[in-house]
Design a protein around this motif. Structure first.
Motif, PDB file in Angstrom:
ATOM      1  N   GLN A 155      -9.554  -1.874 -13.802  1.00  0.00           N
ATOM      2  CA  GLN A 155      -9.263  -1.028 -12.584  1.00  0.00           C
ATOM      3  C   GLN A 155     -10.451  -1.996 -11.743  1.00  0.00           C
ATOM      4  O   GLN A 155      -9.923  -2.196 -10.321  1.00  0.00           O
ATOM      5  N   MET A 156     -11.332  -3.181 -12.135  1.00  0.00           N
ATOM      6  CA  MET A 156     -11.830  -3.683 -11.620  1.00  0.00           C
ATOM      7  C   MET A 156     -10.222  -4.562 -10.863  1.00  0.00           C
ATOM      8  O   MET A 156     -11.545  -5.586  -9.840  1.00  0.00           O
ATOM      9  N   SER A 157     -10.097  -5.163 -11.712  1.00  0.00           N
ATOM     10  CA  SER A 157      -9.144  -6.211 -11.338  1.00  0.00           C
ATOM     11  C   SER A 157      -8.572  -5.601  -9.755  1.00  0.00           C
ATOM     12  O   SER A 157      -7.829  -6.470  -9.312  1.00  0.00           O
ATOM     13  N   THR A 158      -7.946  -4.642 -10.877  1.00  0.00           N
ATOM     14  CA  THR A 158      -7.214  -4.008  -9.328  1.00  0.00           C
ATOM     15  C   THR A 158      -7.870  -3.832  -8.101  1.00  0.00           C
ATOM     16  O   THR A 158      -7.119  -4.537  -6.898  1.00  0.00           O
ATOM     17  N   VAL A 159      -8.943  -3.961  -7.729  1.00  0.00           N
ATOM     18  CA  VAL A 159     -10.091  -3.981  -6.787  1.00  0.00           C
ATOM     19  C   VAL A 159     -10.238  -4.827  -6.159  1.00  0.00           C
ATOM     20  O   VAL A 159     -10.178  -5.031  -5.015  1.00  0.00           O
ATOM     21  N   SER A 160     -10.207  -6.157  -7.321  1.00  0.00           N
ATOM     22  CA  SER A 160     -10.360  -7.168  -6.266  1.00  0.00           C
ATOM     23  C   SER A 160      -9.661  -7.868  -6.201  1.00  0.00           C
ATOM     24  O   SER A 160      -9.683  -8.536  -4.581  1.00  0.00           O
ATOM     25  N   ALA A 161      -8.008  -7.442  -6.072  1.00  0.00           N
ATOM     26  CA  ALA A 161      -6.891  -7.807  -5.757  1.00  0.00           C
ATOM     27  C   ALA A 161      -7.336  -7.837  -4.386  1.00  0.00           C
ATOM     28  O   ALA A 161      -6.646  -7.982  -3.124  1.00  0.00           O
ATOM     29  N   LEU A 200      -6.810  -7.463   1.398  1.00  0.00           N
ATOM     30  CA  LEU A 200      -7.317  -6.921   2.737  1.00  0.00           C
ATOM     31  C   LEU A 200      -7.934  -8.024   3.342  1.00  0.00           C
ATOM     32  O   LEU A 200      -8.320  -8.316   5.053  1.00  0.00           O
ATOM     33  N   ARG A 201      -8.750  -8.784   3.044  1.00  0.00           N
ATOM     34  CA  ARG A 201      -9.394 -10.221   3.530  1.00  0.00           C
ATOM     35  C   ARG A 201      -8.418 -11.025   4.084  1.00  0.00           C
ATOM     36  O   ARG A 201      -8.766 -11.799   5.228  1.00  0.00           O
ATOM     37  N   GLU A 253      -8.639 -11.860   7.708  1.00  0.00           N
ATOM     38  CA  GLU A 253      -8.919 -13.448   8.990  1.00  0.00           C
ATOM     39  C   GLU A 253      -7.081 -13.925   9.549  1.00  0.00           C
ATOM     40  O   GLU A 253      -7.435 -14.981  10.370  1.00  0.00           O
ATOM     41  N   ASN A 254      -5.910 -13.706   9.029  1.00  0.00           N
ATOM     42  CA  ASN A 254      -4.619 -14.316   9.726  1.00  0.00           C
ATOM     43  C   ASN A 254      -3.848 -13.009   9.754  1.00  0.00           C
ATOM     44  O   ASN A 254      -2.441 -13.370   9.255  1.00  0.00           O
ATOM     45  N   PRO A 255      -4.451 -12.398  10.691  1.00  0.00           N
ATOM     46  CA  PRO A 255      -2.738 -10.959  10.862  1.00  0.00           C
ATOM     47  C   PRO A 255      -1.582 -11.465  11.774  1.00  0.00           C
ATOM     48  O   PRO A 255      -1.060 -11.091  11.314  1.00  0.00           O
ATOM     49  N   ALA A 256      -1.440 -12.424  12.209  1.00  0.00           N
ATOM     50  CA  ALA A 256      -0.376 -12.610  12.962  1.00  0.00           C
ATOM     51  C   ALA A 256       0.404 -13.426  11.703  1.00  0.00           C
ATOM     52  O   ALA A 256       1.412 -13.405  11.841  1.00  0.00           O
ATOM     53  N   ALA A 257      -0.262 -14.308  10.782  1.00  0.00           N
ATOM     54  CA  ALA A 257       0.279 -15.357   9.563  1.00  0.00           C
ATOM     55  C   ALA A 257       1.068 -13.320   8.500  1.00  0.00           C
ATOM     56  O   ALA A 257       1.984 -13.842   8.161  1.00  0.00           O
ATOM     57  N   GLN A 258       0.237 -12.597   8.434  1.00  0.00           N
ATOM     58  CA  GLN A 258       0.921 -12.022   7.894  1.00  0.00           C
ATOM     59  C   GLN A 258       2.161 -10.749   8.089  1.00  0.00           C
ATOM     60  O   GLN A 258       3.001 -10.429   7.504  1.00  0.00           O
ATOM     61  N   THR A 259       1.549 -10.887   9.131  1.00  0.00           N
ATOM     62  CA  THR A 259       2.968  -9.980  10.232  1.00  0.00           C
ATOM     63  C   THR A 259       4.164 -10.473   9.969  1.00  0.00           C
ATOM     64  O   THR A 259       5.483 -10.408   9.532  1.00  0.00           O
TER      65      THR A 259
END
Length: 698
Positions: A30-36, A41-42, A46-52
């Motif tokens: 569960q901790m691994s999933t939350v970390s991913a 999200l980070r 940090e780069n919303p345009a690249a993600q889009t």
């Protein structure tokens, strides 16, 4: 049936550790999933345009309409590895929970930016998050409009030209012409008489003809277009020339008696003000009155009662001009015409000039001027815009009365000041209560100004009438009575209370100067300072302090009320001590000093009991203040008893003070405990066993 304990070598601890290890494995996954998810999200933040853009490219690649190859050969989803059960062996005591950092492609079939864990199957793919919310998107700033450039300052020549267009330059020149012409007429009348140029008849007649000619010219100019400014200045010059001509005939050549000369001068003034009224020109009215105030003393040879009488006639003759005209400047000037000379007479007497022969005339002139001031204010009050100014000008006419003690004898000055104070306060009370169609109720601001005026006049009358300790008692009495009146007169309560506080403060300071606190501790000093005035003054000081404190408590907030009550308590303690000691010395001499301190200590304890009794009837902050004051007073009484009385008193006085104080404290303590018990248990009572007698709680 095989139990878990048998499977693990019949050791229950091993089975428990195995279960704990399994649970820790699940927590690690569960901790691994939350970390991913946090890593994804980070990256989006940090780069919303690249993600889009990446999301759009993935959608285009996966769409069957744009990629037929991908549609014909779909990629089967990678099946996750099967869940494996850890071997049933003794797990290590430390479980590693290290988490690998997220990578672009951690393992085949794993989505990008997903971290890997050392435990269990890989986490499910996390769908990409949308872009930033519109609320958090950058807002485009609207470009601000440029400020208009500040216009450059106009040159002096242009401003002068604009003033000339408004007629200001013409008025300035006309006013200067009036002054210069009047100086020339004055020089004609005075210097010609000194040099013997022309006969007196020709001088006076020439001045009269010149004045009439100027007024006639002004009337002719008034009918011309744009001739208003010149007409006003010319008429003012002619009327002022007529004044000076009449004064010369009366004072210099003595052709006219004073009464006749004043009558003629009043007629000339009335004619000039008629023109000012008909032309609706306050400027003309000022030009009629002001030159006479300036040049009149030149012709009369200085300040005397003749000039003052003429100024009074001028003020009376110009009173009707205020009818339907709100000319506040003209009203101020015509009242100042007689008030200023009368004030100068009082100041001259204060400087040492002998004015004993003018006392009766001074009193009569002052009363007439005060009547003119207050009558004019009452008539103009319903229609004026300057109510407070009118009230202040009326009050200013009483300034000469304050100097009456220097011009007149004591009895006459006090009678004049008392009459003026009663007149002012009577006008205020009557016109505050009377309501008529023409004169409504007196405005509050006017009532406050006139009330303060009467209070000042009464205070000065006390200073003139009394001296020494008697004056102190009179001031404290006036403050006490005024503070009592403030409770019933709501419109002027604040003014009366403030004035009474100031007067009381002056009187109490004088009382402390006559009987300082340290004097009360030495018999020799008390014998030299004790008097009946000190006793009466101390009594009035204590009563006034209580009344003033109650008044401020009624009108103001709680913080000031506590300060007022604390100050009043200190004053009352001092007053009680001064009354006791001074009365004892006046009655019995040195023995009375000792007896007075016995009474003073007893009174302190009685006052403390009164404060505690008051605390039982109050609630909240008032109760706290009264209780604190009572306890502080008890402590002060005990300190006086052991530090002063024990060392100073002797014989029967020492015995009496301890016995009386002790009995009062015993009774006070018993009463307070009983009252407190009754408050906690109201109506409670018990019965003595076997007797039936009610036993109240102690």
């Amino acid at each position: 049936m095989t139990t878990s304990s048998s499977m693990f070598g019949r050791d229950p601890g091993v089975a428990t550790l195995a279960r704990i290890s399994t649970e820790f494995d699940a927590i690690a996954r569960q901790m691994s999933t939350v970390s991913a998810e946090f890593a994804e999200l980070r990256r989006i933040v940090e780069n919303p345009a690249a993600q889009t853009g990446q999301r759009s490219a993935e959608q285009a690649q996966a769409s069957p309409l744009t990629s037929p190859t991908a549609a014909s050969a779909p990629t089967p989803p990678a099946s996750p590895p099967p869940m494996t059960t850890p071997p049933m062996t003794t797990p290590p005591m430390t479980m590693p929970m290290a988490q690998h950092p997220p990578t672009a492609w951690s393992s085949p079939g794993r989505p990008p930016n997903q971290g890997s864990s050392s435990y269990g199957p890989p986490a499910r793919p996390v769908p990409p998050l949308p872009g930033p919310h519109p609320v958090y998107a950058p807002v485009a700033q609207r470009p601000s409009a440029p400020r208009p450039p500040r216009p450059p300052a106009r040159p002096l020549s242009e401003r002068v030209a604009a003033a000339a267009e408004r007629g200001l330059v013409g008025k300035v020149l006309a006013t200067a012409g009036v002054g210069v012409t009047l100086i020339g007429i004055a020089l004609l009348l005075v210097l010609a008489a000194q040099a013997g140029v022309l006969r007196p008849e020709f001088r006076v007649a020439g001045g009269a003809v010149f004045a009439v000619a100027l007024v006639s010219t002004a009337i002719w100019l008034r009918r011309k277009s744009g001739g208003r400014t010149g007409a006003i200045a010319t008429a003012a010059t002619g009327i002022a020339a007529g004044y000076l001509d009449v004064l010369a005939a009366t004072k210099i050549y003595e052709w006219l008696p004073v009464v006749a000369g004043l009558a003629v001068a009043g007629a000339v003034a009335a004619g000039g003000l008629v023109l000012a009224y008909r032309w609706s020109s306050e400027h003309l009215g000022l030009l009629v009155v002001v030159p006479l105030i300036v040049l009149g003393p030149v012709l009369t040879g200085g300040l005397d009662m003749t000039l003052i009488a003429f100024m009074i006639v001028l003020a009376a003759a110009s009173a009707w001009v205020q009818w339907r005209r709100d000319w506040i400047w003209l009203h101020a000037v015509r009242l100042a015409a007689p008030t200023i000379p009368l004030t100068v007479v009082g100041l001259s007497a204060l400087g040492g000039t002998n004015t004993a022969h003018t006392g009766f005339q001074f009193a009569g002139a002052t009363l007439v001027v005060i009547g003119l001031g207050f009558a004019g204010a009452l008539v103009a009050m319903p229609t004026t815009r300057f109510r407070a100014v009118l009230a202040g000008l009326a009050s200013a006419t009483t300034v000469p009365v304050l100097l009456a003690g220097e011009v007149m004898d004591t009895a006459g000055a006090v009678a004049l000041q008392a009459a003026v104070a009663v007149l002012v306060i009577g006008i205020t009370v009557i016109f505050s209560a009377v309501r008529t169609e023409r004169l409504g109720p007196l405005p509050d601001v006017v009532a406050q100004i006139w009330t303060a005026t009467s209070l000042v006049v009464l205070f000065v009358a006390i200073l003139v009438c009394f001296d020494g300790p008697v004056a102190v008692s009179a001031m404290l009495g006036l403050a006490t009575v005024t503070s009592l009146v403030a409770r019933s007169w709501s419109a002027t309560s604040l003014v009366l209370l403030g004035g009474s506080t100031v007067i009381w403060g002056i009187g109490f300071a004088a009382l402390l100067d006559d009987m300082p606190p340290y004097v009360l501790a030495q018999a020799r000093l008390v014998e030299g300072n004790a008097s009946l005035s000190i006793v009466i003054g101390s009594l009035l000081a204590g009563a006034g302090a209580i009344v003033i404190a109650v008044g401020w408590t009624r009108l103001t907030a709680g913080d000031l009320a506590r300060v007022a009550y604390s100050a009043a308590a200190v004053v009352v303690v001092y007053a009680v001590t001064a009354i006791s000691v001074a009365s004892g010395v006046l009655i019995a001499g040195p023995d009375g000093f000792l007896g007075g301190h016995v009474v003073a200590t007893t009174c302190w304890v009685v006052l403390a009991g009164a404060a505690l009794a008051l605390a039982r009837r109050r609630t909240g902050s008032e109760r706290t203040a009264a209780l604190t004051g009572g306890l502080v007073l008890v402590a002060a009484a005990m300190a006086k008893l052991f530090l002063f009385d024990l060392a100073t008193l002797d014989g029967i006085f020492r015995v009496l003070v301890f016995i009386v104080t002790g009995l009062i404290l015993l009774g006070l303590g018993a009463w307070y405990a009983r009252a407190l018990q009754s408050e906690r248990f109201p109506g409670s009572s018990t019965t003595t066993p076997g007797t039936g007698t009610p036993l109240r709680p102690s």
